[in-house]
Scaffold this motif. Structure first.
Motif, PDB file in Angstrom:
ATOM      1  N   PHE A  37       1.275  -1.084  -0.037  1.00  0.00           N
ATOM      2  CA  PHE A  37      -0.134   0.237   0.396  1.00  0.00           C
ATOM      3  C   PHE A  37       0.820   1.541   0.051  1.00  0.00           C
ATOM      4  O   PHE A  37       1.475   1.495   0.831  1.00  0.00           O
ATOM      5  CB  PHE A  37      -0.860  -0.036   1.309  1.00  0.00           C
ATOM      6  CG  PHE A  37      -1.952  -1.390   1.096  1.00  0.00           C
ATOM      7  CD1 PHE A  37      -2.945  -1.766   0.764  1.00  0.00           C
ATOM      8  CD2 PHE A  37      -1.349  -2.409   2.536  1.00  0.00           C
ATOM      9  CE1 PHE A  37      -3.690  -2.547   0.827  1.00  0.00           C
ATOM     10  CE2 PHE A  37      -1.941  -3.696   2.715  1.00  0.00           C
ATOM     11  CZ  PHE A  37      -3.272  -3.664   1.443  1.00  0.00           C
TER      12      PHE A  37
ATOM     13  N   GLY B  91      -2.219   4.755   3.802  1.00  0.00           N
ATOM     14  CA  GLY B  91      -3.509   4.687   4.612  1.00  0.00           C
ATOM     15  C   GLY B  91      -3.690   4.594   5.350  1.00  0.00           C
ATOM     16  O   GLY B  91      -2.891   5.133   6.725  1.00  0.00           O
TER      17      GLY B  91
ATOM     18  N   GLN C 117      -6.290  -0.207   6.406  1.00  0.00           N
ATOM     19  CA  GLN C 117      -5.223  -1.097   4.963  1.00  0.00           C
ATOM     20  C   GLN C 117      -4.275  -2.449   5.471  1.00  0.00           C
ATOM     21  O   GLN C 117      -4.371  -3.545   5.227  1.00  0.00           O
ATOM     22  CB  GLN C 117      -4.102  -0.582   4.103  1.00  0.00           C
ATOM     23  CG  GLN C 117      -4.757   0.644   3.232  1.00  0.00           C
ATOM     24  CD  GLN C 117      -5.936   1.392   3.743  1.00  0.00           C
ATOM     25  OE1 GLN C 117      -5.731   1.896   4.616  1.00  0.00           O
ATOM     26  NE2 GLN C 117      -6.865   1.529   2.585  1.00  0.00           N
TER      27      GLN C 117
ATOM     28  N   GLY D 203      -7.418  -6.141   3.195  1.00  0.00           N
ATOM     29  CA  GLY D 203      -6.508  -5.913   4.168  1.00  0.00           C
ATOM     30  C   GLY D 203      -5.679  -6.279   4.668  1.00  0.00           C
ATOM     31  O   GLY D 203      -5.830  -7.907   4.770  1.00  0.00           O
TER      32      GLY D 203
END
Length: 330
Positions: A113, A116, A174, A203
Motif C-alpha cells: 500500500f 492508508g 489497510q 487488507g
C-alpha cells in the motif's frame, strides 16, 4: 479443592479436540507471583500480585494443557490478566524500542500500500507507529491510560479497546498489527473477528507471537516458565492458521525469528532470574541491593555460571523465540 484433581477433559479453544492428557505444567498463585516479582525484590508487590492472580483463577492453581490435534497449549482456567494485574506488573517493566517483527511488518504488510490507515493493537509506548512514514494515518488500541496520553501527544489516534472504535471506521484500515499480543488474550476469536471488520478487502492482519515450542523449550532448559496469567496461549503455526481461516482470512506461511546470540543472552538472563526466585540463592541476595548500577553489575557476573550450565544447549537457545503469520482479509 485442587483444580488438577477435577480436570477430566477440556475442549481445545482452537479446534475443539478434547484434551484429556495430564497437564504439561501446574502453577500455584504463589509460584506465579514469585515469577513476576520475587518476595525478596518487593514483598508488597509480590503479595498484591498473588492476590490479583488468585482472584483471576478463582483459586490457587492453574494448569497448562496441550491439544494433541493442533498442538495449541493453553492455561486452565483459561483467563488472561486484567487491568489490575497488568497495572501491578507494569510497575517494574518497560517496553522494547525496536524489534525484528517491526521491520518485517513494514516490509511485508505495509509495502503493498502506498498509504492508508494502520491500527496497532496493544501498542504500548507506540514505538512501531512512531517509526512509520507520514503517509500512514496511525491508530492504536492501548488499555493503559498512562500509556494512552503519550500516544495522543505523538499524534496517534488512540482507543481504550476495540469496542470503542466507531462503526464508521469499519472496512477502512489497510493494515492491523498485533505484536506479541495474542498470547495474552483468552477471547482471541472475538479480537480476530473485530480485526476483520476493521480491515478493507485485501487488507493485511500482521500477528507475531511467541512460539509455543520455544516457550516449552525455554522452561525445560532455563527453568523459566511462560507464566500465566500473563501468557495464556502457546501458539503454533498450525493453530494460529486455523483461527485466522475461521476469522475469514487467508493465512500465509509462518516466518520464524532468526537464530541470534541475543537469544542466548536472553536465556542467560532468564536463568539468573529463575535462580532469584529462590530466597536463599545468591541471585536473590543481589536483587536486594538498592543501587541499580551495582545490582546490574553483580547480576551480569552470575551469567557466567549460567552459561556453563547451558553450554550443551547453546544452539537450541540461539533459536528464535517467536514467529509471524500474516492474514489477508477475504
Amino acid at each position: 479443592m485442587n483444580l488438577a484433581s477435577t480436570i477430566t477433559a477440556v475442549k481445545c479453544p482452537v479446534c475443539g479436540t478434547l484434551c484429556a492428557d495430564p497437564p504439561l505444567y501446574r502453577y500455584t498463585a504463589s509460584e506465579a507471583a514469585t515469577h513476576f516479582c520475587p518476595i525478596t525484590r518487593n514483598a508488597t508487590r509480590h503479595h498484591r500480585l498473588k492476590a490479583s492472580i488468585t482472584k483471576l483463577w478463582s483459586g490457587d492453581e492453574c494448569n497448562i494443557l496441550q491439544c494433541k490435534e493442533c498442538q495449541f497449549a493453553f492455561a486452565y482456567p483459561f483467563v488472561g490478566g486484567d487491568e489490575e494485574f497488568y497495572s501491578i506488573l507494569h510497575e517494574q517493566q518497560g517496553y522494547p524500542t525496536w524489534r525484528w517483527d517491526y521491520d518485517l511488518a513494514i516490509r511485508e504488510a505495509l509495502s503493498p500500500f502506498e498509504k492508508g490507515q494502520i491500527l496497532d493493537i496493544g501498542a504500548g509506548a507506540g514505538m512501531f507507529l512512531r517509526g512509520l512514514e507520514p503517509q500512514w494515518k496511525r491508530y492504536a488500541v492501548e488499555g493503559s491510560e498512562l500509556t494512552r496520553e503519550p500516544l495522543k501527544a505523538a499524534g496517534i489516534h488512540v482507543f481504550p479497546d476495540l469496542s470503542a472504535i466507531p462503526q464508521s471506521e469499519f472496512g477502512t484500515f489497510q493494515v492491523v498489527t498485533l505484536f506479541q499480543v495474542l498470547e495474552h488474550i483468552a477471547d482471541f476469536r472475538s479480537v480476530l473477528a473485530q480485526c476483520r471488520q476493521l480491515l478493507c478487502a485485501g487488507g493485511r492482519l500482521f500477528i507475531s507471537v511467541p512460539s509455543g515450542e520455544a516457550m516449552i523449550r525455554q522452561e525445560k532448559l532455563t527453568g523459566c516458565p511462560d507464566m500465566p496469567p500473563n501468557h495464556v496461549n502457546k501458539w503454533t503455526p498450525d493453530s494460529l492458521s486455523r483461527v485466522l481461516h475461521d476469522a475469514n482470512f487467508y493465512p500465509q506461511p509462518a516466518i520464524f525469528e532468526s537464530p541470534s546470540w541475543d537469544n542466548l543472552k536472553l536465556s542467560l538472563h532468564l536463568r539468573v532470574m529463575t535462580k532469584a526466585t529462590n530466597q536463599r540463592s545468591l541471585a536473590a541476595q543481589v536483587y536486594r541491593i538498592s543501587n541499580k548500577r551495582l545490582r546490574a553489575l553483580l547480576l551480569s557476573t552470575l551469567g557466567l555460571p549460567a552459561l556453563i550450565k547451558l553450554l550443551p544447549y547453546v544452539q537450541q537457545l540461539r533459536q528464535g523465540g517467536s514467529f509471524v503469520i500474516m492474514g489477508t482479509a477475504r
